[in-house]
Motif scaffolding. Structure first.
Motif, PDB file in Angstrom:
ATOM      1  N   ARG A  10       0.806  -1.227   0.000  1.00  0.00           N
ATOM      2  CA  ARG A  10       0.000   0.000   0.000  1.00  0.00           C
ATOM      3  C   ARG A  10       0.829   1.262   0.000  1.00  0.00           C
ATOM      4  N   GLN A  11       2.033   1.180   0.525  1.00  0.00           N
ATOM      5  CA  GLN A  11       2.904   2.353   0.568  1.00  0.00           C
ATOM      6  C   GLN A  11       3.611   2.593  -0.768  1.00  0.00           C
ATOM      7  N   GLY A  12       3.392   1.701  -1.732  1.00  0.00           N
ATOM      8  CA  GLY A  12       4.000   1.861  -3.051  1.00  0.00           C
ATOM      9  C   GLY A  12       5.365   1.222  -3.170  1.00  0.00           C
ATOM     10  N   GLN A  13       5.760   0.432  -2.188  1.00  0.00           N
ATOM     11  CA  GLN A  13       7.066  -0.234  -2.241  1.00  0.00           C
ATOM     12  C   GLN A  13       6.944  -1.530  -3.033  1.00  0.00           C
ATOM     13  N   THR A  14       7.825  -1.711  -3.981  1.00  0.00           N
ATOM     14  CA  THR A  14       7.803  -2.911  -4.807  1.00  0.00           C
ATOM     15  C   THR A  14       8.345  -4.086  -4.008  1.00  0.00           C
ATOM     16  N   ARG A  15       7.564  -5.143  -3.927  1.00  0.00           N
ATOM     17  CA  ARG A  15       7.964  -6.353  -3.217  1.00  0.00           C
ATOM     18  C   ARG A  15       8.441  -7.434  -4.177  1.00  0.00           C
ATOM     19  N   LEU A  16       7.935  -7.408  -5.393  1.00  0.00           N
ATOM     20  CA  LEU A  16       8.346  -8.371  -6.413  1.00  0.00           C
ATOM     21  C   LEU A  16       8.253  -7.678  -7.758  1.00  0.00           C
ATOM     22  N   SER A  17       9.247  -7.889  -8.588  1.00  0.00           N
ATOM     23  CA  SER A  17       9.174  -7.401  -9.967  1.00  0.00           C
ATOM     24  C   SER A  17       9.807  -8.442 -10.874  1.00  0.00           C
ATOM     25  N   ARG A  18       9.112  -8.723 -11.942  1.00  0.00           N
ATOM     26  CA  ARG A  18       9.614  -9.681 -12.936  1.00  0.00           C
ATOM     27  C   ARG A  18       9.349  -9.060 -14.303  1.00  0.00           C
ATOM     28  N   TYR A  19      10.411  -8.855 -15.060  1.00  0.00           N
ATOM     29  CA  TYR A  19      10.304  -8.251 -16.385  1.00  0.00           C
ATOM     30  C   TYR A  19      10.521  -9.317 -17.447  1.00  0.00           C
ATOM     31  N   TYR A  20       9.655  -9.304 -18.446  1.00  0.00           N
ATOM     32  CA  TYR A  20       9.739 -10.268 -19.538  1.00  0.00           C
ATOM     33  C   TYR A  20      10.224  -9.618 -20.819  1.00  0.00           C
ATOM     34  N   GLN A  21      10.365  -8.302 -20.807  1.00  0.00           N
ATOM     35  CA  GLN A  21      10.992  -7.556 -21.879  1.00  0.00           C
ATOM     36  C   GLN A  21      12.048  -6.677 -21.228  1.00  0.00           C
ATOM     37  N   PRO A  22      13.177  -6.514 -21.894  1.00  0.00           N
ATOM     38  CA  PRO A  22      14.257  -5.762 -21.252  1.00  0.00           C
ATOM     39  C   PRO A  22      13.886  -4.301 -20.984  1.00  0.00           C
ATOM     40  N   ALA A  33       7.486   3.448 -10.251  1.00  0.00           N
ATOM     41  CA  ALA A  33       6.875   4.538  -9.484  1.00  0.00           C
ATOM     42  C   ALA A  33       5.682   5.111 -10.236  1.00  0.00           C
ATOM     43  N   ASP A  34       5.817   5.311 -11.523  1.00  0.00           N
ATOM     44  CA  ASP A  34       4.734   5.864 -12.334  1.00  0.00           C
ATOM     45  C   ASP A  34       3.552   4.909 -12.416  1.00  0.00           C
ATOM     46  N   VAL A  36       2.817   2.426 -10.300  1.00  0.00           N
ATOM     47  CA  VAL A  36       2.228   2.284  -8.969  1.00  0.00           C
ATOM     48  C   VAL A  36       1.348   3.489  -8.661  1.00  0.00           C
ATOM     49  N   ARG A  37       1.829   4.674  -8.971  1.00  0.00           N
ATOM     50  CA  ARG A  37       1.033   5.881  -8.740  1.00  0.00           C
ATOM     51  C   ARG A  37      -0.273   5.820  -9.532  1.00  0.00           C
ATOM     52  N   GLY A  38      -0.186   5.322 -10.761  1.00  0.00           N
ATOM     53  CA  GLY A  38      -1.361   5.238 -11.610  1.00  0.00           C
ATOM     54  C   GLY A  38      -2.393   4.237 -11.134  1.00  0.00           C
ATOM     55  N   CYS A  39      -1.978   3.216 -10.421  1.00  0.00           N
ATOM     56  CA  CYS A  39      -2.912   2.161  -9.980  1.00  0.00           C
ATOM     57  C   CYS A  39      -3.358   2.329  -8.530  1.00  0.00           C
ATOM     58  N   LEU A  40      -2.449   2.662  -7.638  1.00  0.00           N
ATOM     59  CA  LEU A  40      -2.783   2.719  -6.221  1.00  0.00           C
ATOM     60  C   LEU A  40      -3.763   3.829  -5.873  1.00  0.00           C
ATOM     61  N   TYR A  41      -3.741   4.903  -6.616  1.00  0.00           N
ATOM     62  CA  TYR A  41      -4.572   6.041  -6.263  1.00  0.00           C
ATOM     63  C   TYR A  41      -5.895   6.084  -7.023  1.00  0.00           C
ATOM     64  N   ARG A  42      -6.219   4.993  -7.683  1.00  0.00           N
ATOM     65  CA  ARG A  42      -7.516   4.910  -8.353  1.00  0.00           C
ATOM     66  C   ARG A  42      -8.585   4.533  -7.333  1.00  0.00           C
ATOM     67  N   LYS A  43      -9.815   4.957  -7.601  1.00  0.00           N
ATOM     68  CA  LYS A  43     -10.927   4.634  -6.708  1.00  0.00           C
ATOM     69  C   LYS A  43     -11.338   3.186  -6.912  1.00  0.00           C
ATOM     70  N   ALA A  63      -5.870  -7.441   0.102  1.00  0.00           N
ATOM     71  CA  ALA A  63      -5.420  -7.057   1.444  1.00  0.00           C
ATOM     72  C   ALA A  63      -4.491  -5.844   1.338  1.00  0.00           C
ATOM     73  N   SER A  64      -3.222  -6.005   1.658  1.00  0.00           N
ATOM     74  CA  SER A  64      -2.305  -4.866   1.584  1.00  0.00           C
ATOM     75  C   SER A  64      -1.396  -4.933   0.361  1.00  0.00           C
ATOM     76  N   LEU A  65      -1.708  -5.823  -0.577  1.00  0.00           N
ATOM     77  CA  LEU A  65      -0.889  -5.958  -1.779  1.00  0.00           C
ATOM     78  C   LEU A  65      -1.664  -5.600  -3.043  1.00  0.00           C
ATOM     79  N   TYR A  66      -0.955  -4.988  -3.965  1.00  0.00           N
ATOM     80  CA  TYR A  66      -1.463  -4.757  -5.309  1.00  0.00           C
ATOM     81  C   TYR A  66      -0.597  -5.573  -6.253  1.00  0.00           C
ATOM     82  N   ILE A  67      -1.237  -6.244  -7.181  1.00  0.00           N
ATOM     83  CA  ILE A  67      -0.487  -6.955  -8.214  1.00  0.00           C
ATOM     84  C   ILE A  67      -0.814  -6.264  -9.529  1.00  0.00           C
ATOM     85  N   VAL A  68       0.230  -5.789 -10.194  1.00  0.00           N
ATOM     86  CA  VAL A  68       0.080  -5.024 -11.426  1.00  0.00           C
ATOM     87  C   VAL A  68       0.801  -5.771 -12.540  1.00  0.00           C
TER      88      VAL A  68
END
Length: 143
Positions: A10-22, A33-34, A36-43, A63-68
């Motif tokens: 919820r604080q916007g801290q990345t807990r896991l990141s997996r990139y499939y394109q470089p 950051a961009d 997370v800001r775009g998703c976390l602050y949506r209603k 719960a307290s996690l967002y998966i994007v």
């Protein structure tokens, strides 16, 4: 095609990141950051699909996690939305309670994600097949 998967608190801290394109390391932090800001602050009433630059974002809040998940324009948003839910179900099945033990077992979370997605494509959705490698590792560890 799936471009990336992020798990963020919820604080916007990345807990896991997996990139499939470089993506260059220097640009990852700004992208995350961009995004997370775009998703976390949506209603809550707003759609979980967001147009972002040259791709789309699909996210779910648990719960307290967002998966994007960042996907290409040609990918089906609903199937990715269900994939995220399936991922959380597998995590819940393995860890019993998703939020607390996940942070201390990120290696196992990566194994689960890798069993589900390879090279940006969904390869497995069956819970028992996804958890089979972890069950084998657990059996080896206990013997």
């Amino acid at each position: 095609m799936i471009k990336f998967v992020l798990m963020v608190n919820r604080q916007g801290q990345t807990r896991l990141s997996r990139y499939y394109q470089p993506v260059e390391l220097g640009k990852r932090a700004a992208l995350e950051a961009d995004v997370v800001r775009g998703c976390l602050y949506r209603k809550k009433e707003e759609c979980s699909f967001v147009e972002y630059k040259d791709f789309k974002l699909v996210y779910r809040h648990y719960a307290s996690l967002y998966i994007v998940v960042g996907i290409t324009e040609s990918e089906n948003e609903l199937s990715v939305y269900e994939l995220v839910h399936n991922f959380v179900e597998v995590l819940d099945k393995y860890f019993s309670r998703v939020v607390s033990p996940i942070m201390f077992n990120m290696d196992k979370v990566h194994i689960i994600l890798d069993e589900m997605i390879q090279n940006g494509h969904v390869v497995e959705t069956n819970h028992s097949r996804i958890l089979a490698p972890l069950s084998a590792l657990d059996t080896l560890a206990h013997s």
